[in-house]
Design a protein around this motif. Structure first.
Motif, PDB file in Angstrom:
ATOM      1  N   LYS A 274       0.830  -1.207   0.000  1.00  0.00           N
ATOM      2  CA  LYS A 274       0.000   0.000   0.000  1.00  0.00           C
ATOM      3  C   LYS A 274       0.866   1.259   0.000  1.00  0.00           C
ATOM      4  N   TYR A 275       0.228   2.361  -0.357  1.00  0.00           N
ATOM      5  CA  TYR A 275       0.872   3.677  -0.297  1.00  0.00           C
ATOM      6  C   TYR A 275       0.607   4.271   1.085  1.00  0.00           C
ATOM      7  N   ILE A 276       1.678   4.701   1.733  1.00  0.00           N
ATOM      8  CA  ILE A 276       1.581   5.190   3.103  1.00  0.00           C
ATOM      9  C   ILE A 276       1.837   6.696   3.104  1.00  0.00           C
ATOM     10  N   LEU A 277       0.891   7.420   3.654  1.00  0.00           N
ATOM     11  CA  LEU A 277       1.037   8.867   3.811  1.00  0.00           C
ATOM     12  C   LEU A 277       1.143   9.187   5.286  1.00  0.00           C
ATOM     13  N   ILE A 278       2.196   9.909   5.651  1.00  0.00           N
ATOM     14  CA  ILE A 278       2.416  10.277   7.049  1.00  0.00           C
ATOM     15  C   ILE A 278       2.224  11.784   7.182  1.00  0.00           C
ATOM     16  N   GLY A 279       1.406  12.196   8.140  1.00  0.00           N
ATOM     17  CA  GLY A 279       1.151  13.620   8.361  1.00  0.00           C
ATOM     18  C   GLY A 279       0.295  13.830   9.586  1.00  0.00           C
ATOM     19  N   GLY A 280      -0.289  15.001   9.671  1.00  0.00           N
ATOM     20  CA  GLY A 280      -1.077  15.340  10.852  1.00  0.00           C
ATOM     21  C   GLY A 280      -2.572  15.278  10.599  1.00  0.00           C
ATOM     22  N   ASP A 281      -3.308  14.789  11.571  1.00  0.00           N
ATOM     23  CA  ASP A 281      -4.775  14.877  11.603  1.00  0.00           C
ATOM     24  C   ASP A 281      -5.134  15.528  12.925  1.00  0.00           C
ATOM     25  N   ILE A 282      -4.780  16.821  12.990  1.00  0.00           N
ATOM     26  CA  ILE A 282      -4.863  17.585  14.237  1.00  0.00           C
ATOM     27  C   ILE A 282      -5.869  18.715  14.039  1.00  0.00           C
ATOM     28  N   VAL A 283      -6.567  19.059  15.089  1.00  0.00           N
ATOM     29  CA  VAL A 283      -7.686  20.003  15.000  1.00  0.00           C
ATOM     30  C   VAL A 283      -7.287  21.301  14.302  1.00  0.00           C
ATOM     31  N   ASP A 284      -6.202  21.903  14.677  1.00  0.00           N
ATOM     32  CA  ASP A 284      -5.852  23.226  14.149  1.00  0.00           C
ATOM     33  C   ASP A 284      -4.601  23.195  13.276  1.00  0.00           C
ATOM     34  N   TYR A 285      -4.325  22.048  12.657  1.00  0.00           N
ATOM     35  CA  TYR A 285      -3.072  21.906  11.922  1.00  0.00           C
ATOM     36  C   TYR A 285      -3.353  21.378  10.526  1.00  0.00           C
TER      37      TYR A 285
END
Length: 685
Positions: A274-285
């Protein structure tokens, strides 16, 4: 014998007539019309965005985007969870646990990458800018240098992301990424296009900028999306088939950073292939408004948009663009259809269904194209409508300009008999005055000047004509000012009505006020004549009769001469009421039907009488605006008691009359009360 039916005008005939009117409008009008038509074409083409990318007006461009968002939302595919892309995310819980909010903890990322590297992912994309130093940088750099899985590392610069990065940050970012020469880690642009406040389209391809994150990941995985090499069209967002199932699986980064070795094989099942995406799932980001935000209110993280772009490439959902020449052709056709429609000069009842169909077409064609996988971003649906309206208005104005003088003359001529708004309506719809009649409820006014016939024998004919014209001019103006139709002049008598050929909600109020104003105009005329020449015989008072009822209204006559008039008992009743004023010692008298329909509160009851020539008695009401309300109520009680207790009724009327000793009509009412029959009706002789 009925006249032969008139043949209908053909479509070609209507167009020929309309074009003739446009040509007769004059050179200046024609030039102005052509200029407006050209402007309408440009509006129909560029109502969303101008060639330089600027908004023409916020009003049209916002409406265009709202329509696009709506059709894109409902045309979107409903899909189950897409297992080809997995999001590995920092969440608010991750930040709380790490006791560190910004920048994101790179130690957690380094440990996660080491664990992911052996799980068989096709490619990894990191949607995090490393634009400032952190204690864990050496650890992260070492991890990225040794990665066997290809990694696309987020890149941005001042030229393309001026709101996200400053010069010093860009310097550090480029220094950081220079550490990965000859490794499987390479830079990738994370730039998204948020033109007009939302990410609806792929970002513009900028020379010397690294490839977009999704493009880089597919290329690194050996699945380059060659069909999207130069694609800058819309992002084809999809909708989750099930409410509780997001489009992409999202795993908290902590699971990988601090995973127990025994758990890693189970996590590997979620990652392999699979393709993996790393990042933020943050309320104000890093939250991004999308095509669907205006409808659902949801603002997803930027990493989810990159996931949608990857899925679009994997599915080869390449939305076909609309060629520029087609957009120009559509704009010209829209304006041309408006011009031809205006030349037809259709009445409103025929034009309304066409306009409804047109609006539905302007909305429906882009929606149909969207459902057919055509890229409708930039398609000016609202611009078509605005351009059509402008073109239609311009040609209509030109077509009607040549007839303005004739219509003004006709309106002026009709305006001498009927109000100008009704005259204009008749000019616009001549069928209102077609030969024949129809039953209508109307308010009728009948006035007469007391003793004028007798006086006319005592003065010169020239003076009679002068006085009569002045008198009729005063009364006619009153009728027209109150929106009435002058039916006829009978010597010094004026007959008028309200409610035809066009009925208005306030016709009763207009007619009542006109009746009272005509009596006042008559009094003014008496004073005017007395001041003009003392040798002239005194002018009598003007008497007015008012009635509301059914009449036959229409044009009556023959082929050579017709008259628009009202026929029926209502006209006779109004005339009888006018004549009754003499015996009643009053000036203005109305029937109860008229008073009730007028909705005014200035009427005082004046008993019931049997009019000459009428079988049914009439309840009388007199307009006295300044009359005390308590006395009105007393008179009303007296009129109710008249049939059952005449003596009590007389006493009540006498009390009111005593308070108004100069009121001859009240004294007359007392007299009639004493002489009425057992049913409470006074029979006029």
């Amino acid at each position: 014998m009925k006249p032969p039916p008139q043949s209908g005008r053909s479509l070609t005939g209507w167009l020929r007539r309309g074009w003739r009117n446009v040509r007769e409008a004059g050179g200046v009008q024609l030039t102005a019309t052509v200029v407006v038509l050209i402007a309408a074409v440009f509006i129909a083409r560029f109502s969303w965005v101008l060639p330089d990318g600027a908004e023409p007006t916020p009003l049209t461009s916002e409406a265009e985007r709202a329509l696009y968002d709506l059709r894109a939302y409902y045309a979107a595919d409903l899909v189950e969870q897409d297992n080809r892309v997995v999001l590995v995310v920092y969440t608010d819980q991750t930040l709380i646990k790490a006791r560190k909010r910004s920048p994101l903890d790179r130690g957690v990322l380094a440990r996660t990458l080491r664990n992911l590297d052996g799980m068989g992912a096709k490619a990894i994309g990191i949607d995090i800018l490393f634009d400032q130093p952190q204690d864990e940088d050496e650890q992260l750099i070492e991890t990225l240098r040794t990665m066997r899985t290809p990694v696309a590392l987020a890149y941005a610069n001042l030229a393309t992301n001026k709101d996200d990065i400053v010069y010093e940050q860009q310097q550090y970012l480029e220094q950081f990424q220079s550490e990965f020469t000859d490794t499987r880690t390479r830079p990738a642009s994370i730039r998204l296009d948020n033109t007009f406040g939302a990410t609806r389209v792929w970002p513009e391809i900028v020379p010397d900028l690294p490839p977009l994150l999704g493009r880089a990941m597919l290329a690194d995985a050996g699945e380059p999306a060659t069909g999207f090499a130069g694609y800058e069209g819309s992002i084809d967002y999809r909708r989750a088939k099930f409410v509780d199932a997001p489009l992409f699986a999202a795993l908290q980064i902590d699971l990988f950073a601090d995973a127990d070795p025994e758990v890693l094989p189970f996590l590997a099942d979620q990652i392999a292939g699979k393709y993996i995406l790393i990042g933020g799932d943050i309320v104000d980001y890093d939250r991004v408004e999308t095509t669907f935000t205006s409808i659902t209110g949801e603002v997803p993280p930027g990493i989810a948009v990159h996931a949608e772009i990857i899925a679009q490439m994997l599915d080869n959902r390449h939305l076909a663009p609309i060629p520029n020449w087609v957009l120009w052709m559509m704009a010209v056709l829209v304006v041309l259809s408006a011009a031809l429609t205006a030349l037809l000069e259709w009445p409103a009842r025929r034009l309304a269904p066409f306009l409804i169909l047109l609006i539905l077409s302007f909305i429906g064609i882009p929606a149909l194209l969207q459902f057919r996988n055509v890229d409708t971003y930039g398609l000016p649906a609202v611009g078509w409508l605005v351009g059509w309206i402008i073109a239609f208005t311009a040609v209509t104005a030109a077509a009607r300009a040549s007839g303005a003088v004739q219509r003004n003359f006709a309106a002026g001529a009709l305006g001498k008999y009927i109000p100008r708004d009704i005259a204009q309506a008749i000019i616009d719809k001549p069928e209102l005055l077609s030969l024949g009649g129809e039953k209508r409820e109307i308010f009728v006014l009948f006035s007469d000047l007391e003793g004028f016939t007798k006086m006319s024998h005592a003065i010169q004919p020239e003076m009679v004509a002068k006085l009569l014209n002045r008198y009729l001019d005063l009364l006619s103006q009153v009728v027209l000012d109150h929106g009435g139709v002058i039916d006829k002049f009978v010597g010094d008598a004026v007959v008028a009505f309200w409610g035809a050929p066009i009925a208005r909600p306030d016709d009763g109020t207009r007619a009542a006020k006109a009746g009272y104003a005509i009596w006042q105009a008559g009094e003014h005329f008496r004073r005017e004549v007395a001041a003009m020449d003392a040798s002239l015989p005194p002018i009598g008072k003007t008497r007015v009769g008012l009635h509301y009822g059914e009449a036959v209204i229409g044009n009556f006559g023959g082929a050579t001469r017709i008259q628009y008039t009202a026929l029926g008992d209502s006209m006779n009743t109004a005339a009888r009421l006018e004549a009754a004023n003499k015996a009643l010692e009053s000036s203005v008298m109305a029937s109860s039907e008229f008073a009730e329909a007028s909705t005014l509160d200035w009427w005082r009851p004046m008993g019931r009488v049997q009019l000459r020539g009428r079988a049914r008695p009439v309840d009388l009401f007199e307009p006295i605006p300044e009359f005390p309300g308590t006395d009105r109520e007393t008179l009303a009680r007296a009129c109710v008691l008249a049939a059952s207790d005449r003596a009590a009724a007389i006493r009540l009327v006498e009390d009111v009359a005593d308070r108004h000793p100069d009121d001859s009509a009240l004294r007359n009412l007392v007299k009639r009360m004493r002489e009425m029959d057992e049913g409470g009706t006074y029979v006029l002789g």
